[in-house]
Enzyme design. Structure first.
Site, PDB file in Angstrom:
ATOM      1  N   PHE A 173       7.923   1.734  -0.525  1.00 11.99           N
ATOM      2  CA  PHE A 173       8.890   1.976   0.555  1.00 11.99           C
ATOM      3  C   PHE A 173       9.587   3.332   0.473  1.00 11.99           C
ATOM      4  CE2 PHE A 173       8.775  -2.735   0.398  1.00 11.99           C
ATOM      5  CZ  PHE A 173       8.340  -2.979   1.691  1.00 11.99           C
ATOM      6  N   ASP A 201       0.844  -1.185   0.000  1.00 13.48           N
ATOM      7  CA  ASP A 201       0.000   0.000   0.000  1.00 13.48           C
ATOM      8  C   ASP A 201       0.885   1.242   0.000  1.00 13.48           C
ATOM      9  OD1 ASP A 201      -2.755   0.209   0.039  1.00 13.48           O
ATOM     10  OD2 ASP A 201      -2.869   0.663   2.167  1.00 13.48           O
ATOM     11  N   TYR A 244       2.176   4.867   1.355  1.00 16.10           N
ATOM     12  CA  TYR A 244       2.097   5.549   2.649  1.00 16.10           C
ATOM     13  C   TYR A 244       0.882   6.480   2.643  1.00 16.10           C
ATOM     14  CZ  TYR A 244       7.018   4.123   3.227  1.00 16.10           C
ATOM     15  OH  TYR A 244       8.195   3.417   3.338  1.00 16.10           O
ATOM     16  N   HIS A 282       9.031  -9.157   6.546  1.00 17.17           N
ATOM     17  CA  HIS A 282       8.835  -7.750   6.180  1.00 17.17           C
ATOM     18  C   HIS A 282       9.761  -6.860   7.006  1.00 17.17           C
ATOM     19  CE1 HIS A 282       6.712  -3.920   5.543  1.00 17.17           C
ATOM     20  NE2 HIS A 282       6.201  -4.493   4.466  1.00 17.17           N
TER      21      HIS A 282
END
Length: 225
Positions: free
Chosen positions: A81, A68, A70, A190
């Site tokens: 990221f 997703d 931010y 993760h």
């Protein structure tokens, strides 16, 4: 009414042009128009397809899959990221840089902007390309996942010897879309603070990626500018 039309690199448009005509994608566009009318949506419209525009289809060497964008103000820039220059690095990105430092001995950069990765052939692909401000996951199951799954399948079928970095269960589930006889898959937990100590730290994915690229006589990735 704001018009949402895919402004996407020509090499990707050739691969995906049929998708833009599908019923699910037309529904997705209508959903986004409603969202933009009533809410703040990230990233800005001109950055929704940034991952594709920075990394043309034929230039992809490495694929990193996020979930997703931010959802905080100014954070999302269309690359998973990554945040733009001057934006505080989110915790997962902090941990990514810690692992690069541990793996390669490189200094941790001031900026969390990963555009220089994308320009070297690292496709930074979120499964969902938009999000409502302050509402994580709010644009999931609206059609984006169907679209990005097609992108992964296209890379798997049309390209060879790509390196997929699958961090966390969500990304690893996308491994079902990848032909493992043609491509390299590196899996780890993760980089989130909740799971980084369960296998992300110490995974060595950044050095392993460059070793694989060297074996294929491809330029390695400069992970820190």
């Amino acid at each position: 009414m704001t018009k949402i039309s895919p402004k996407i690199a020509e090499s990707w448009k050739l691969q995906l042009s049929n998708e833009f005509q599908q019923i699910y994608f037309k529904r997705l566009k209508k959903f986004l128009l409603r969202e933009k009318k009533n809410h703040t949506v990230y990233p800005p419209g001109n950055k929704i397809f940034a991952a594709f525009n920075h990394t043309p289809f034929s230039d992809v060497k490495v694929v990193i899959i996020g979930q997703d964008p931010y959802h905080g103000a100014g954070q999302a820039n269309g690359l998973c990221f990554s945040v733009s220059d001057g934006i505080k690095k989110p915790p997962s990105l902090v941990n990514i840089f810690k692992e690069i430092h541990q793996d390669l001995g490189l200094d941790i950069p001031e900026s969390g902007n990963l555009e220089h990765w994308a320009q070297q052939g690292v496709l930074l692909l979120n499964a969902t390309l938009t999000v409502r401000a302050k509402n994580a996951g709010s644009h999931q199951k609206q059609g984006w996942e169907q679209f990005t799954d097609v992108c992964i399948r296209k890379l798997s079928s049309e390209r060879e010897n790509l390196i997929f970095l699958l961090w966390g269960r969500f990304a690893q589930n996308k491994g079902a879309l990848i032909d493992r006889s043609k491509h390299h898959i590196l899996a780890a937990s993760h980089p989130s603070p909740f799971s980084a100590h369960s296998g992300f730290f110490g995974c060595g994915h950044f050095s392993k990626t460059n070793e694989l690229l060297q074996q294929m006589n491809k330029p390695t990735i400069q992970w820190v500018k």
